[in-house]
Design a protein around this motif. Structure first.
Motif, PDB file in Angstrom:
ATOM      1  N   GLU A  35       0.790  -1.135  -0.078  1.00  0.00           N
ATOM      2  CA  GLU A  35       0.019   0.039   0.016  1.00  0.00           C
ATOM      3  C   GLU A  35       0.862   1.227  -0.127  1.00  0.00           C
ATOM      4  O   GLU A  35       0.707   2.072  -0.827  1.00  0.00           O
ATOM      5  N   CYS A  36       1.830   1.321   1.054  1.00  0.00           N
ATOM      6  CA  CYS A  36       2.925   2.441   0.963  1.00  0.00           C
ATOM      7  C   CYS A  36       3.918   1.869   1.922  1.00  0.00           C
ATOM      8  O   CYS A  36       4.059   1.701   3.107  1.00  0.00           O
ATOM      9  N   PRO A  37       5.016   1.793   1.140  1.00  0.00           N
ATOM     10  CA  PRO A  37       6.404   1.533   2.133  1.00  0.00           C
ATOM     11  C   PRO A  37       6.669   2.344   3.204  1.00  0.00           C
ATOM     12  O   PRO A  37       7.034   2.222   4.125  1.00  0.00           O
ATOM     13  N   TRP A  38       5.952   3.852   3.152  1.00  0.00           N
ATOM     14  CA  TRP A  38       6.547   4.613   4.211  1.00  0.00           C
ATOM     15  C   TRP A  38       5.573   4.409   5.372  1.00  0.00           C
ATOM     16  O   TRP A  38       6.077   4.473   6.494  1.00  0.00           O
ATOM     17  N   GLN A  39       4.428   3.720   4.893  1.00  0.00           N
ATOM     18  CA  GLN A  39       3.326   3.541   6.037  1.00  0.00           C
ATOM     19  C   GLN A  39       4.095   2.111   6.755  1.00  0.00           C
ATOM     20  O   GLN A  39       3.924   1.963   8.047  1.00  0.00           O
ATOM     21  N   PHE A  40       4.657   1.277   6.112  1.00  0.00           N
ATOM     22  CA  PHE A  40       5.562   0.144   6.540  1.00  0.00           C
ATOM     23  C   PHE A  40       6.252   0.575   7.660  1.00  0.00           C
ATOM     24  O   PHE A  40       6.563   0.042   8.695  1.00  0.00           O
ATOM     25  N   SER A 241      -1.207   7.780  -3.193  1.00  0.00           N
ATOM     26  CA  SER A 241      -2.638   7.410  -3.670  1.00  0.00           C
ATOM     27  C   SER A 241      -3.310   6.709  -2.583  1.00  0.00           C
ATOM     28  O   SER A 241      -4.650   6.500  -2.647  1.00  0.00           O
ATOM     29  N   PHE A 242      -2.509   6.059  -1.648  1.00  0.00           N
ATOM     30  CA  PHE A 242      -3.246   5.319  -0.390  1.00  0.00           C
ATOM     31  C   PHE A 242      -3.749   6.336   0.777  1.00  0.00           C
ATOM     32  O   PHE A 242      -4.377   5.797   1.541  1.00  0.00           O
ATOM     33  N   CYS A 243      -3.428   7.720   0.841  1.00  0.00           N
ATOM     34  CA  CYS A 243      -3.205   8.522   2.146  1.00  0.00           C
ATOM     35  C   CYS A 243      -4.893   8.504   2.475  1.00  0.00           C
ATOM     36  O   CYS A 243      -5.011   8.569   3.689  1.00  0.00           O
ATOM     37  N   VAL A 244      -5.866   8.754   1.655  1.00  0.00           N
ATOM     38  CA  VAL A 244      -7.182   8.839   1.973  1.00  0.00           C
ATOM     39  C   VAL A 244      -7.510   7.655   2.984  1.00  0.00           C
ATOM     40  O   VAL A 244      -8.347   8.048   3.874  1.00  0.00           O
ATOM     41  N   SER A 245      -7.351   6.546   2.633  1.00  0.00           N
ATOM     42  CA  SER A 245      -7.779   5.231   3.492  1.00  0.00           C
ATOM     43  C   SER A 245      -6.819   5.136   4.532  1.00  0.00           C
ATOM     44  O   SER A 245      -6.975   4.131   5.346  1.00  0.00           O
ATOM     45  N   CYS A 246      -5.710   5.639   4.795  1.00  0.00           N
ATOM     46  CA  CYS A 246      -4.669   5.320   5.609  1.00  0.00           C
ATOM     47  C   CYS A 246      -5.047   5.636   7.098  1.00  0.00           C
ATOM     48  O   CYS A 246      -5.353   6.924   7.092  1.00  0.00           O
ATOM     49  N   GLY A 247      -4.693   4.731   7.889  1.00  0.00           N
ATOM     50  CA  GLY A 247      -5.098   4.872   9.461  1.00  0.00           C
ATOM     51  C   GLY A 247      -3.952   5.987   9.912  1.00  0.00           C
ATOM     52  O   GLY A 247      -4.320   6.367  11.156  1.00  0.00           O
ATOM     53  N   ARG A 251      -1.502  11.925  11.194  1.00  0.00           N
ATOM     54  CA  ARG A 251      -0.068  12.248  11.879  1.00  0.00           C
ATOM     55  C   ARG A 251       0.952  12.265  10.896  1.00  0.00           C
ATOM     56  O   ARG A 251       1.911  12.867  11.078  1.00  0.00           O
ATOM     57  N   CYS A 252       0.870  11.609   9.775  1.00  0.00           N
ATOM     58  CA  CYS A 252       1.960  11.345   8.868  1.00  0.00           C
ATOM     59  C   CYS A 252       2.311  12.674   8.175  1.00  0.00           C
ATOM     60  O   CYS A 252       1.271  13.256   7.596  1.00  0.00           O
ATOM     61  N   THR A 253       3.428  13.070   8.215  1.00  0.00           N
ATOM     62  CA  THR A 253       4.004  14.597   7.640  1.00  0.00           C
ATOM     63  C   THR A 253       3.937  14.431   6.057  1.00  0.00           C
ATOM     64  O   THR A 253       3.927  15.216   5.381  1.00  0.00           O
ATOM     65  N   MET A 254       3.842  12.952   5.499  1.00  0.00           N
ATOM     66  CA  MET A 254       3.832  13.069   4.085  1.00  0.00           C
ATOM     67  C   MET A 254       2.429  12.573   3.453  1.00  0.00           C
ATOM     68  O   MET A 254       2.441  12.581   2.257  1.00  0.00           O
ATOM     69  N   ALA A 255       1.465  12.852   4.351  1.00  0.00           N
ATOM     70  CA  ALA A 255       0.052  12.661   3.668  1.00  0.00           C
ATOM     71  C   ALA A 255      -0.143  13.579   2.751  1.00  0.00           C
ATOM     72  O   ALA A 255       0.104  14.801   2.817  1.00  0.00           O
ATOM     73  N   VAL A 256      -0.864  13.068   1.671  1.00  0.00           N
ATOM     74  CA  VAL A 256      -1.745  14.058   0.601  1.00  0.00           C
ATOM     75  C   VAL A 256      -2.927  13.941   0.538  1.00  0.00           C
ATOM     76  O   VAL A 256      -3.333  12.853   0.320  1.00  0.00           O
TER      77      VAL A 256
HETATM   78  S1  SF4 Z   1      -0.576   9.014   5.067  1.00  0.00           S
HETATM   79 FE1  SF4 Z   1       1.641   8.550   5.035  1.00  0.00          FE
HETATM   80  S2  SF4 Z   1       1.745   6.504   5.648  1.00  0.00           S
HETATM   81 FE2  SF4 Z   1      -0.196   6.724   5.046  1.00  0.00          FE
HETATM   82  S3  SF4 Z   1      -0.266   6.210   2.926  1.00  0.00           S
HETATM   83 FE3  SF4 Z   1      -0.171   8.471   3.029  1.00  0.00          FE
HETATM   84  S4  SF4 Z   1       2.007   8.779   2.816  1.00  0.00           S
HETATM   85 FE4  SF4 Z   1       1.815   6.604   3.345  1.00  0.00          FE
END
Ligand code: SF4
Length: 257
Positions: A35-40, A241-247, A251-256
Motif C-alpha cells: 500500500e505504502c512503503p512509508w506506512q510500513f 494514492s493510499f493516503c485517504v484510506s490510511c489509518g 499524523r503522517c507528515t507525508m500525507a497528501v
Molecule cells: S498517510 Fe503517510 S503513511 Fe499513510 S499512505 Fe499517506 S504517505 Fe503513506
C-alpha cells in the motif's frame, strides 16, 4: 495475477552479494508495504499504532468470540452470545450509546453465523493456528482463523470477515491473504489444503475457491521480493494514492489528502 510480474520488474532482486539478512514477514506486513512503503516504516519500524475504530473493535470482538466459542465446543446461541459478552473490546467508541449500537450489530452478526453453522457438515481441524515457513533467508509467519475437514476428507482454509464488502469468486482466487494462508497450511503445518474460503460472518455466507498452487507460487515470489526490500531497508517511499484510506493520515507528515 498480472500486477505481480509488473511489481517484481519495478522492484528488482538484490544482487547475490547484496543478499540481505532475513526478516520475518506476514500478510499484514506485505499488504502494508504494498500500500505504502512509508506506512510500513511508520508501523513496523517506528512502531506507530492506529487507534481502534468501532469497526475494528467489532472485528476483533467477533474473531475472539468465534475462537472462544469453538474452543469450548459451544453448541447454542446462548453460549455464543455469552462468549461475545466476555470477548467484547470496549475501545474505539466515542460514547456508551454508540458502543451499545455496535454491540447490537455484533449480536445480529453472530445470530446469522449461528444459523449458517447449522448447515455446515465439515468438522473443525484447526483454530487460530500459527504457522511459520522459511523463504530464502526470510521467515513467513501468520495465523489461520480456521481449517475445516469436509465430509469427503478435503481441507478448507477459512478466513473470517466481519465486514460486508463481499468479494467475487475471481477476486477470492487471487486473494493474497488466503493464498498465503494456503501456503502456510502446506509449508508450515504440513497439511494439503484443497479449498480457500472467505467467510462473511455477518451474512452467514462463504465464497470458496480451489487452492491454486500456481497462483501461490507467484505470491511466494512477491513475498520474497518484498521481504528483500524490507531487509535491505534503504528506502521506504511514500505512496500518496493510499493516503485517504490510511489509518495514519492524521499524523503522517507525508500525507497528501
Ligand atoms: S498517510 Fe503517510 S503513511 Fe499513510 S499512505 Fe499517506 S504517505 Fe503513506
Amino acid at each position: 495475477m498480472s500486477w505481480i510480474p509488473e511489481w517484481l520488474e519495478k522492484n528488482p532482486a538484490p544482487k547475490k552479494q547484496a543478499r540481505p539478512v532475513g526478516v520475518e514477514i506476514s500478510y499484514s506486513q506485505l499488504r502494508c508495504y504494498l500500500e505504502c512503503p512509508w506506512q510500513f516504516k511508520l508501523r513496523y519500524k517506528d512502531r506507530w499504532r492506529s487507534a481502534h475504530t468501532p469497526a475494528s473493535s467489532l472485528g476483533v470482538s467477533i474473531h475472539r468470540t468465534l475462537e472462544a466459542y469453538h474452543r469450548s465446543h459451544g453448541a447454542s446461541l446462548d453460549e455464543l452470545q455469552q462468549a461475545y459478552e466476555e470477548c467484547w473490546v470496549h475501545e474505539g467508541f466515542p460514547d456508551p450509546a454508540t458502543q451499545m449500537e455496535w454491540y447490537r450489530k455484533g449480536e445480529d452478526i453472530l445470530e446469522k453465523f449461528f444459523e449458517a453453522e447449522k448447515e455446515c457438515e465439515s468438522s473443525i481441524e484447526y483454530l487460530e493456528r500459527e504457522f511459520f515457513f522459511p523463504l530464502g533467508p526470510h521467515m513467513v509467519r501468520g495465523i489461520v482463523d480456521r481449517i475445516d475437514k469436509r465430509p469427503d476428507g478435503t481441507l478448507e482454509v477459512i478466513d473470517y470477515k466481519s465486514h460486508l464488502d463481499v468479494k467475487t469468486e475471481d477476486e477470492v482466487k487471487t486473494n493474497l491473504q488466503l493464498l498465503i494462508y494456503g501456503l502456510g497450511a502446506q509449508e508450515g503445518m504440513g497439511v494439503e489444503p484443497s479449498w480457500l474460503s472467505l467467510y462473511y460472518v455477518a451474512l452467514g455466507k462463504k465464497v470458496t475457491v480451489g487452492y491454486n498452487r500456481e497462483a501461490a507460487e507467484e505470491v511466494l515470489q512477491l513475498l520474497e521480493r518484498v521481504a528483500d526490500c524490507i531487509a535491505l531497508g534503504k528506502k521506504f517511499p511514500a505512496e500518496p494514492s493510499f493516503c485517504v484510506s490510511c489509518g495514519l493520515n492524521d499524523r503522517c507528515t507525508m500525507a497528501v489528502l
